[in-house]
Design a protein around this motif. Structure first.
Motif, PDB file in Angstrom:
ATOM      1  N   TYR A  91     -11.705   1.251   1.866  1.00  0.00           N
ATOM      2  CA  TYR A  91     -10.802   2.393   2.037  1.00  0.00           C
ATOM      3  C   TYR A  91     -10.401   2.988   0.681  1.00  0.00           C
ATOM      4  N   HIS A 129       0.827  -1.215   0.000  1.00  0.00           N
ATOM      5  CA  HIS A 129       0.000   0.000   0.000  1.00  0.00           C
ATOM      6  C   HIS A 129       0.867   1.273   0.000  1.00  0.00           C
ATOM      7  N   HIS A 153       1.885   4.139  -3.035  1.00  0.00           N
ATOM      8  CA  HIS A 153       1.807   5.609  -2.907  1.00  0.00           C
ATOM      9  C   HIS A 153       3.125   6.256  -3.352  1.00  0.00           C
ATOM     10  N   GLU A 192      -5.863   6.605  -2.890  1.00  0.00           N
ATOM     11  CA  GLU A 192      -6.085   5.416  -2.054  1.00  0.00           C
ATOM     12  C   GLU A 192      -6.625   4.260  -2.898  1.00  0.00           C
TER      13      GLU A 192
HETATM   14 ZN   LIG Z   1      -3.017   5.113   1.689  1.00  0.00          ZN
END
Ligand SMILES: [Zn+2]
Length: 260
Positions: free
Chosen positions: A209, A155, A159, A216
């Protein structure tokens, strides 16, 4: 000149034998690596050596960093870079590791421009100023359950990829310029679909999420791509195909072959 020096240094780093202990840790703990074709495994081992030579991995609030922690983090971060041109997270200098969930101050802009401060627990963060923050207990949770679609390292490093071309907007730099139009089309369609599903309380492959914002969504989709690959490919084949072209890996196939 700088690149030439850097490449020469990297060649010297990867010419060193890959430590047996690191190999053992990875093969025992990372079934995805065991499922990868040999050529990608060998590339991954080179990348891990380079990553650990070039980036600092530091413990926060007295948390002691071991070789095992460094290798597990580097391994998962480098999986995202295989089989395509890479700058090896060129902006990243330091990975900060907390032992357990930490509190961070969050600024929220209310209507009328007022700023309020709140405290939130965090499992990880990715800054475009060269820092990734991870929580070790969450890293453990992420790789112990290989098919739950939760992996904080994937994750946060997704990013980082997104932040390499400045804006954290869910659109990383794409090696093939022809991909941009298709990426926009497929990602906006699936993002809108997730927003609708979350609103209606429908269960989806992608974690809720991902409906927070497009950045995201890309990070959550990357977690599903590597962890729930077979399910994602079946339920969202077009999203899987775009991620497969971006990451130049076919995890659904590797997981499938590994089960035989
Ligand atoms: Zn994140």
């Amino acid at each position: 000149m700088f690149n030439w020096l850097k490449n020469r240094r990297r060649k010297q780093i990867t010419a060193q034998p890959f430590p047996d202990e690191w190999h053992k840790t990875i093969m025992e703990r990372m079934p995805y690596v065991a499922a990868l074709p040999d050529s990608l495994q060998n590339e991954l081992f080179d990348f891990i050596q380079i990553f650990l030579a070039e980036k600092n991995v530091e413990g926060c609030t007295g948390f002691a960093i071991t070789d095992e922690i460094r290798v597990i983090i580097a391994c998962q971060a480098c999986i995202l870079l295989l089989n395509r041109p890479t700058s090896m997270y060129r902006k990243l200098r330091t990975v900060l590791v907390y032992e357990s969930l930490y509190f961070a101050e969050q600024e929220t802009y209310n209507e009328g421009g007022l700023v309020s401060l709140s405290h939130q627990t965090r499992a990880g963060e990715s800054w475009d100023l060269g820092v990734v923050i991870l929580v070790w207990e969450e890293v453990l949770r992420g790789y112990r359950h290989q098919h739950d679609g939760y992996n904080v390292v994937i994750h946060e490093f997704a990013h980082q990829l997104d932040q390499e071309n400045k804006a954290a907007d869910g659109l990383p730099f794409l090696d093939n310029p022809d991909m941009y139009a298709r990426w926009q089309e497929v990602f906006s369609e699936h993002y809108a679909r997730l927003l609708r599903d979350v609103k209606r309380g429908r269960k989806t492959v992608l974690d809720d999420y991902g409906a927070t914002n497009p950045a995201e969504f890309f990070a959550v989709a990357s977690e599903s791509f590597f962890e729930e690959s077979i399910k994602l490919k079946k339920r969202h084949p077009d999203l899987y195909a775009v991620l497969q072209e971006y990451y130049q890996q076919d995890p659904a196939q590797y997981w499938d072959d590994a089960r035989m």
